[in-house]
Design an enzyme around this catalytic site. Sequence first.
Site: not given
Ligand code: C5P
Length: 413
Positions: A225, A322, A340
């Site tokens: 991204n 996640d 975030f």
């Molecule tokens: O669900 P989303 O991607 O919007 O969530 C964002 C937050 O979750 C950020 O703090 C990001 O660092 C964390 N995140 C994570 N692992 C993922 C996706 C998001 O730690 N696979």
Amino acid sequence: MSKRILLIVSGGIAAYKSLELVRLLRREGIAVRAVMTQSAKQFVTPLSLGVLTEDHVYGDMFDLKEEREIGHIELSRQADLIVVAPATANILAKMAAGIADDLASTLLLATDKPVLTVPAMNVRMWHHKATQRNLAQLRADGIHVMEPDEGVMACNEWGRGRLPEPPAIVAEIKALLAVPRGLDPLADQPDFADEERVSRLAGKHVLVTAGPTHEPIDPVRYITNRSSGKQGFAIAAAAARAGARVTMVAGPVGLPTPTGVTRVDVETAREMLSAVETALPADVAIMVAAVADWRSADEAPRKLKKDGAGAPAPLELIENPDILAIIGASPHRPGLLIGFAAETNDVVPHAKAKLAKKGADWIVANDVSGDVMGGTHNAVHLVTAAGVESWSEMPKDAVAARLVEKIADALSE
Ligand code: C5P
């Protein structure tokens, strides 16, 4: 008013680079007053340094004329920042132990101004446990430590320990001088108001994730991204400036490691999760990384080829772990867990939903429909159980400094 540096030159072969450093600082309109240790004078003369600073070069604590005209306390009082460059293993050890046996070490012990050290030494001296112990102590004391460069040394050995090039030191100095008053816990405060000047995150371990991840499709292609890593790096830097021990797990970005930050480079979400778990326990975790939500279900061992008939590539996506949610539910969950949320619409409602879903204490939410990803500024909403604070647009460094202040407030409550 123009900024003033008190430059302490200690005795190493890299002392000659202090001349170029002074020249570059003066070109930036930064005034420099120099102090040399006795051994520094073996490598560069006070006369050369004096010509470039256009000032007297100080060196002898017991020089009555100097003490009458300007006492050693006064020398540091007049500076916005004290820079020790090059900083030998010896002066770092003296600083860590609080030894004051010459003018340079005495004024370093007597000052309440921010101090930046720029170490330079033989690679084995750099890696020696004593030096690393002293550096950890200095960071915990709120001293800024710049990472030395890697390369061939004057002694023909190769490794870490070279003084960074003067333009990089100037950039570091300008960054420290630019932090707005009141935002940097180390920023200029009234002289000797020690209670107000403590490093607010001293003794705390702060874990930061930053940057994007790369999820391989085949040996030459990957999913990623637009994350630049700038916001995460700025937060890691601000936490280190506030005296924290900072571990930053960074996806693939070319940004320099902020001063005082231990960086762990990773490529994929799974590597990031494993590095985060290894880095725990932490008092605070700030998950800034834009982790790729999906990866290829089946990473091809060879480069995928077009089939010649126009059929779509055989790409099946599966969800990545996640990391924030896993840490949020883990027994090693840090006391303060911050996520975030980059959204293109309904920013605050999405962030509120994410708080509960991920088990985070705070979500810093921003609208990335503009050029935030990769840009220098950010406008964020801080979403907590107590409500929503919307901050106006500001540089990512300032967002970082303000967030670190909030974290320090929360930890002291
Ligand atoms: O669900 P989303 O991607 O919007 O969530 C964002 C937050 O979750 C950020 O703090 C990001 O660092 C964390 N995140 C994570 N692992 C993922 C996706 C998001 O730690 N696979």
